[in-house]
Enzyme design. Structure first.
Site, mmCIF file in Angstrom:
data_model
loop_
_atom_site.group_PDB
_atom_site.id
_atom_site.type_symbol
_atom_site.label_atom_id
_atom_site.label_comp_id
_atom_site.label_asym_id
_atom_site.label_seq_id
_atom_site.Cartn_x
_atom_site.Cartn_y
_atom_site.Cartn_z
ATOM 1 N N LYS A 407 1.084 -0.965 -0.265
ATOM 2 C CA LYS A 407 -0.162 -0.096 0.239
ATOM 3 C C LYS A 407 1.695 1.072 -0.379
ATOM 4 O O LYS A 407 0.350 2.565 -0.409
ATOM 5 C CB LYS A 407 -0.853 -0.240 0.590
ATOM 6 N N VAL A 446 -1.955 -9.971 4.102
ATOM 7 C CA VAL A 446 -1.872 -10.719 4.678
ATOM 8 C C VAL A 446 -3.040 -11.873 5.781
ATOM 9 O O VAL A 446 -3.349 -11.258 6.047
ATOM 10 C CB VAL A 446 -0.653 -10.986 6.410
#
Length: 603
Positions: A407, A446
């Protein structure tokens, strides 16, 4: 024993059984000794030849007799019946043999008993010797539902000891089934008796084998079973099992790896052990999903001391207890409660413990939440990183590894922008430091971490849906928690200073496909659990990038690991922003952060 040897053994045993059975049967139905030994011998040899033919026809030598059931026994009966009838008929019409009906009946019974007994003994031997060994450490299991699904499951457990489940009891709400046995497993009550049966029988696993129930009823039974403290799973839909879409052997919790869309990555532990064994290691954010897994991975290579630093008292307490239970005899574990925003405290800790390696996992990571709390994101992510990095440099730490995110590439949001500025700080520290190698590790989402979509989807599925997805076309890169932790540790071992390491994460995955897979692997289909689209959240992108154009190094530094060539020309703006961010309004803070973090100004 291999298949050829088993076949040969059965062939020899069958030959002896057929020959001896003819003589034995004649002796049992006659009152004296055999008068014509030649005729009886001919009958025995004829019976043997005919038996060979029908044994081949009925495929008696190419079966797994260790798993014999009623069907296999009936096959033996058919083979023997055909052998006796055909051999007797041939003897009477072609060799003028004198055969009594008593002899025929006795021969049939003797052959069935002997040939069937030999084969069933193979199953008995397996059950009492081989399977008993395989069942070591298997979990005593309660099956909820004694219908077709439960019966099939018990059979699979008995046939496949590697499932590591021993069927102990059934419960079923049908009053007609109470106290009956299925494959030797007793039905011991109804679903309301689950707690009693679990406690009485020492059950450690409960399997709900009633997938056709309505979701609400299924969830109610699941809640009863889970309240016992036993591990609880749900059998996939029996229609999917019978049509081959799923196999009963696949019964288990949903593994995160099932949702990854690629093979999990295993990194080089030799290099990692060389860097960390016998060293003093400090992990910030140790109570979080990634930080705690980093600690677990480090613990396996036996450092001298592991300092687990976190702001949350309870998470550090739980992690400390977990590590002490496993590793207290091998190395020192030191829990430290501290906030990375407290600069003086961080410098004090770094000077006191003087670690060899620091893994910086402390950060705010929730994108929509940080959009509404930009100052907290700046203080925790940017100021916290600078504090820990500068303290590590002052303490002459050998390697500093910061966890970043995909990001941080062209970020339209506060969280991504703060992590990009953190990367710039780490790059700058790496260029200036003489004693410490500073690196950042950039990876995607994740699976299974706190705040990620998987725990949310699981909870929504348990509640019967709907599963909420922001957009049908939104995609993300994914990795598992162990992969993320290993990458971070590997990066520390590969560090030369100033790099941004990037994991080759394969192809991005559609979030809606992830949701569909999780629904399917949980034993449902899309008719059971609705998928609802809610729209993009503040600061959210349709897709993520791991590197900007021109940032990718042409060669992998290590299998599955690239070095990013990231631009750090705005570092002066970063430090100027840190010095003056308190003076900005929230909107000014947002705009300035996004401008610094991007090569091109975001619209």
């Amino acid at each position: 024993m291999n298949n050829r040897l088993k076949t040969l053994l059965l062939f020899v045993l069958d030959s002896g059984i057929v020959l001896l059975s003819v003589f034995l049967s004649f002796r049992l139905v006659s009152e004296g000794l055999v008068n014509n030994i030649h005729e009886l011998t001919s009958t025995a040899l004829l019976s043997l030849v005919v038996y060979y033919f029908f044994a081949y026809f009925f495929n008696l030598y190419w079966r797994e007799w260790e798993y014999a059931s009623v069907y296999e026994v009936l096959t033996v009966v058919k083979c023997v019946l055909a052998t006796v009838v055909v051999s007797t008929t041939i003897g009477i019409f072609f060799f003028d043999a004198i055969v009594s009906w008593q002899f025929v009946v006795v021969l049939f019974l003797v052959l069935v008993s002997a040939i069937g007994g030999v084969r069933l003994s193979m199953r008995i031997l397996r059950n009492y010797f081989v399977d008993n060994i395989a069942y070591e450490n298997a979990k005593p299991t309660l099956i909820v539902g004694a219908g077709a699904a439960g019966t099939l499951l018990v059979r699979q457990m008995l046939l496949h000891p590697k499932m590591k489940m021993v069927p102990i009891a059934f419960v079923d709400d049908d009053p007609e089934k109470q106290h009956k046995d299925i494959y030797g497993v007793r039905i011991m009550g109804t679903t309301q008796d689950i707690e009693r049966v679990v406690e009485r029988m020492g059950i450690s696993k409960v399997v709900i084998a009633m997938p056709s129930l309505p979701v609400k009823k299924l969830n109610a039974i699941y809640d009863i079973a889970r309240a016992t403290g036993a591990e609880c799973v749900i059998l996939p839909n029996i229609d999917d099992v019978m049509t081959g879409k799923l196999h009963v052997q696949q019964l288990r919790h949903v593994d995160i790896e099932d949702l990854l869309g690629r093979e999990p990555i295993e990194l080089d532990r030799t290099v990692i052990e060389k860097q960390l064994r016998g060293k003093r290691v400090l992990v910030t954010g140790a109570g979080g999903s990634i930080g705690s897994e980093i600690c677990r991975q480090i613990a396996t290579v036996r450092p001298t001391e592991l300092i687990i630093l976190g702001h949350g008292e309870n998470s550090i307490y739980l992690l400390n207890n977990e590590l002490l239970e496993k590793y207290s005899q091998h190395f020192k574990i030191t829990p430290v409660i501290a906030d990375v925003q407290d600069r003086d405290r961080i410098f004090e800790i770094m000077e006191k413990y003087r670690p060899d390696v620091v893994y910086h996992a402390a950060a705010h990571k929730h994108v929509p939440l940080m959009e509404g709390n930009p100052r907290e994101a700046v203080k925790n992510n940017i100021l916290g990183t600078r504090n820990v990095a500068e303290a590590a440099s002052a303490a002459k730490v050998k390697a500093f590894v910061m966890i970043s995110t995909d990001k941080a590439v062209n970020p339209p949001n506060i969280m991504g922008a703060t992590k990009r500025l953190c990367e710039m700080i780490v790059q700058d520290m790496g260029a200036k430091s003489q004693d410490t190698k500073f690196v950042a590790v950039r990876f995607g989402n994740v699976l299974g971490s706190r705040g990620s979509v998987i725990p949310l989807f699981k909870k929504q599925i348990e509640q019967g849906g709907p599963v909420t997805v922001t957009h049908p076309d939104i995609v993300r890169y994914f990795m598992t928690i162990p992969e993320a932790a290993q990458l971070v540790i590997q990066a520390g071992a590969l560090a030369r200073g100033g790099e941004i390491f990037v994991l080759d994460m394969g192809k991005p995955v559609k979030i809606v496909d992830l949701a569909k897979n999780l629904i399917r692997l949980s034993g449902y289909n899309e008719d059971d659990i609705e998928i609802k689209y809610t729209g993009l959240r503040p600061g959210e992108k349709m897709y993520e990038e791991l590197l900007n154009e021109g940032e990718v190094h042409p060669k992998q530094i290590f299998p599955k690991i690239h070095i990013g060539i990231a631009d750090n020309s705005k570092i002066d703006q970063v430090y100027n922003f840190i010095d003056h961010f308190e003076e900005y309004s929230d909107q000014q803070l947002h705009d300035e952060l996004i401008d610094i973090a991007n090569k091109k100004k975001q619209k």
